[in-house]
Enzyme design. Structure first.
Site, short mmCIF file in Angstrom:
data_model
loop_
_atom_site.label_atom_id
_atom_site.label_comp_id
_atom_site.label_asym_id
_atom_site.label_seq_id
_atom_site.Cartn_x
_atom_site.Cartn_y
_atom_site.Cartn_z
N ASN A 1 66.15 32.25 33.77
CA ASN A 1 66.34 33.43 34.61
C ASN A 1 66.83 33.08 36.02
O ASN A 1 66.54 33.79 36.97
CB ASN A 1 65.05 34.25 34.68
CG ASN A 1 65.36 35.74 34.64
OD1 ASN A 1 66.48 36.13 34.33
ND2 ASN A 1 64.39 36.55 34.96
N GLY B 1 70.17 27.60 34.02
CA GLY B 1 69.60 27.77 32.69
C GLY B 1 69.71 29.20 32.20
O GLY B 1 68.96 29.61 31.32
N ASP B 2 70.62 29.97 32.79
CA ASP B 2 70.76 31.35 32.34
C ASP B 2 72.18 31.85 32.59
O ASP B 2 73.11 31.04 32.64
CB ASP B 2 69.70 32.24 33.02
CG ASP B 2 69.11 33.25 32.05
OD1 ASP B 2 69.88 34.11 31.60
OD2 ASP B 2 67.90 33.19 31.73
N ASP B 3 72.35 33.17 32.76
CA ASP B 3 73.70 33.70 32.91
C ASP B 3 74.40 33.17 34.17
O ASP B 3 73.77 33.08 35.23
CB ASP B 3 73.65 35.23 32.99
CG ASP B 3 73.11 35.84 31.70
OD1 ASP B 3 73.27 35.22 30.64
OD2 ASP B 3 72.51 36.93 31.77
#
Ligand SMILES: *[C@@H]1O[C@H](CO)[C@@H](O)[C@H](O)[C@H]1NC(C)=O
Ligand SMILES: *[C@@H]1O[C@H](CO)[C@@H](O)[C@H](O)[C@H]1NC(C)=O
Ligand SMILES: *[C@@H]1O[C@H](CO)[C@@H](O)[C@H](O)[C@H]1NC(C)=O
Ligand SMILES: *[C@@H]1O[C@H](CO)[C@@H](O)[C@H](O)[C@H]1NC(C)=O
Ligand SMILES: *[C@@H]1O[C@H](CO)[C@@H](O)[C@H](O)[C@H]1NC(C)=O
Ligand SMILES: *[C@@H]1O[C@H](CO)[C@@H](O)[C@H](O)[C@H]1NC(C)=O
Ligand SMILES: *[C@@H]1O[C@H](CO)[C@@H](O)[C@H](O)[C@H]1NC(C)=O
Ligand SMILES: *[C@@H]1O[C@H](CO)[C@@H](O)[C@H](O)[C@H]1NC(C)=O
Ligand SMILES: *[C@@H]1O[C@H](CO)[C@@H](O)[C@H](O)[C@H]1NC(C)=O
Ligand SMILES: *[C@@H]1O[C@H](CO)[C@@H](O)[C@H](O)[C@H]1NC(C)=O
Ligand SMILES: *[C@@H]1O[C@H](CO)[C@@H](O)[C@H](O)[C@H]1NC(C)=O
Ligand SMILES: *[C@@H]1O[C@H](CO)[C@@H](O)[C@H](O)[C@H]1NC(C)=O
Length: 413
Positions: free
Chosen positions: A199, A221-223
């Site tokens: 997130n 580790g996300d978008d």
């Protein structure tokens, strides 16, 4: 008779007005180690945030409390050093400020008209996020875990040459804003332990129009960048993403609420992550729980999305559509065919590179609102395991596709 006190006060008011008219420069100097620099920073914006300039030296500033510097005007901000947020999790959980959407909260509201915030490629936001990655143990949305910068009600503003490392949660959110350019931005929220930096989106947009992201690098580790509710006319270009890629959504989290995402272009970029280069995600049609971790049943549409000239190094796929975002705390999967959120006019073209499968795109649309006019043109990618060209598409509830992408599925059923 004028008392000394009111004389001094008049002088103060006079110099304050002079500062407003002529543009004052406030250079913030950090206090001794351990001292909270946030009050001095807020004070500098109060004095020089209108027709003025705020300078941060090549030093480390300790931010131990929330900052609200909104309604700036014609303000230049020069960050030569590092803003380092404290890792006092108890403090932030109690004091992070609500952004009024998805139960999300922030450590800094920055907004106004004609702001130029530059970092010359060195100015750094350090969210001290490792403490958060350890604390939440991989949970995506931990209530009141704050995002970093929130660009709030900003207009005609530029953010340039800034670095963001170890963000607490989402790196930044652009909300209720219009005509914003963010260029030469480096984001790296990599975890240094086995706890994931989940997130830690590079940027999220909501209720905003005319936003340009140019020359971003996002390692996380996300978008990489996620465009959410009521984002319109937004361009992402000349960028490199290492995380989950470019996301449209998730959206449709609020039952019965109407939201849209329109006129979005993602182009001339490179994807180096281990997922799909771009994807659309919506909540299911069944409302369960409350934001941030629950929701669903939202209405509206995603319309006119262009993804073009993307190079993929070792991703899993080119594109995906998923209508299954659901209540994560309860882990209740399913209801994927229930979303009434509409998706139409999506164009994917001029894609090169390598993916790990034969399937170029998995288009899992909703039976309750099939996707329409999804087109792929000049997609030339290879399966890195076999070296053969990838050619397949998986289609579920896709109607009126452009070209023959879903033909195989149709002939099988
Ligand atoms: C900023 O300070 C660091 C040392 O703290 C130094 O290495 C660096 O060269 C300085 N940068 C500039 C632009 O002066
Ligand atoms: C931030 O400051 C603005 C005034 O510029 C005020 O309206 C708003 O309520 C403040 N927000 C918070 C969370 O304190
Ligand atoms: C925007 O602010 C800058 C100072 O930061 C000023 O020079 C410029 O004239 C302003 N632009 C407008 C359109 O007011
Ligand atoms: C989120 O907000 C809703 C109201 O919109 C509230 O009922 C719910 O308890 C909140 N959840 C959390 C985790 O704060
Ligand atoms: C991201 O930061 C880590 C250190 O936290 C570093 O090892 C890595 O090289 C960086 N990645 C990129 C692509 O800059
Ligand atoms: C989003 O924008 C649409 C217009 O396109 C508007 O009807 C809707 O009310 C907006 N949604 C929210 C939650 O503000
Ligand atoms: C989308 O772009 C078209 C063409 O530029 C424009 O006419 C339309 O108003 C835009 N839609 C929105 C919601 O801004
Ligand atoms: C679609 O959006 C792009 C910007 O992303 C715009 O240039 C184009 O005109 C839009 N097309 C339509 C039909 O609105
Ligand atoms: C395609 O994107 C690359 C960057 O990945 C860029 O160098 C190239 O100029 C772009 N091609 C076109 C036709 O815009
Ligand atoms: C894809 O793989 C081929 C063969 O291994 C390689 O030559 C090419 O550079 C790769 N392309 C990308 C974008 O990584
Ligand atoms: C892609 O995967 C191949 C084979 O697994 C590997 O040799 C290559 O270094 C990878 N490329 C990148 C950019 O990670
Ligand atoms: C790769 O393509 C060749 C030629 O079409 C075919 O003979 C071979 O079986 C394919 N390899 C795999 C692993 O699918």
């Amino acid at each position: 008779m004028l008392s000394l006190r009111s004389l001094l006060f008049s002088i103060f008011v006079f110099s304050f007005l002079v500062a407003i008219c002529h543009g004052e420069i406030c250079t913030v100097t950090p206090g001794p180690k351990g001292k909270d620099d946030a009050p001095a920073i807020v004070n500098a914006f109060r004095r020089c945030g209108q027709n003025g300039k705020v300078i941060f030296l090549n030093k480390t500033y300790h931010i131990n409390s929330v900052m609200n510097t909104t309604a700036l005007r014609n303000c230049e901000i020069d960050l030569q050093g590092t803003l380092l947020w404290s890792n006092d999790i108890d403090y932030w959980l109690k004091h992070s400020m609500s952004i009024g959407y998805q139960n999300q909260s922030t450590v800094w509201f920055l907004g106004g008209d004609n702001i130029t915030f530059h970092g010359g490629g060195v100015g750094t936001f350090d969210g001290n996020g490792q403490a958060w990655y350890e604390f939440v143990k991989g949970v995506s949305n931990y209530p009141r875990r704050p995002m970093g910068l929130t660009i709030w009600r900003a207009r005609n503003s530029v953010f340039k040459g800034l670095r963001f490392i170890k963000s607490q949660m989402w790196t930044m959110t652009i909300i209720h804003s219009k005509s914003i350019l963010l260029e030469d931005i480096y984001v790296n929220s990599s975890s240094s332990t086995r706890r994931p930096a989940r997130n830690t989106d590079g940027a999220d947009t909501m209720f905003s129009d005319d936003i340009t992201f140019r020359r971003w690098t996002v390692v996380n580790g996300d978008d990489g960048i996620s465009v959410k509710a009521n984002t319109t006319n937004t361009l992402i270009e000349d960028s490199v993403f290492y995380g989950l890629g470019f996301a449209i959504g998730s959206i449709g989290q609020y039952a019965g609420v109407f939201e849209t995402i329109q006129n979005i272009t993602f182009r001339n970029s490179v994807y180096k992550g281990r997922s799909q280069a771009a994807y659309i995600k919506t909540w299911t049609g069944k409302s369960k729980g409350y934001p941030p971790n629950g929701g669903g049943g939202g209405l509206g549409f995603i319309h006119n999305i262009t993804v073009t000239n993307i190079t993929i190094a070792n991703g899993t796929a080119v594109f995906g559509i998923n209508r299954c975002t659901h209540f994560t705390n309860g882990g209740e999967a399913g209801d994927c065919g229930t979303s009434q959120f509409q998706i139409h006019d999506v164009s994917i073209s001029h894609i090169r590179g390598n993916i790990s499968k034969d399937v170029i795109a998995d288009l899992r649309c909703s039976a309750a609102a099939p996707c329409s006019r999804i087109g792929f043109d000049d997609v030339h990618v290879f399966n890195s395991a076999t070296g053969n060209r990838s050619t397949r598409y998986k289609c579920d509830s896709v109607v009126d596709p452009k070209g023959t992408i879903c033909a195989r599925k149709k002939s099988q059923t």
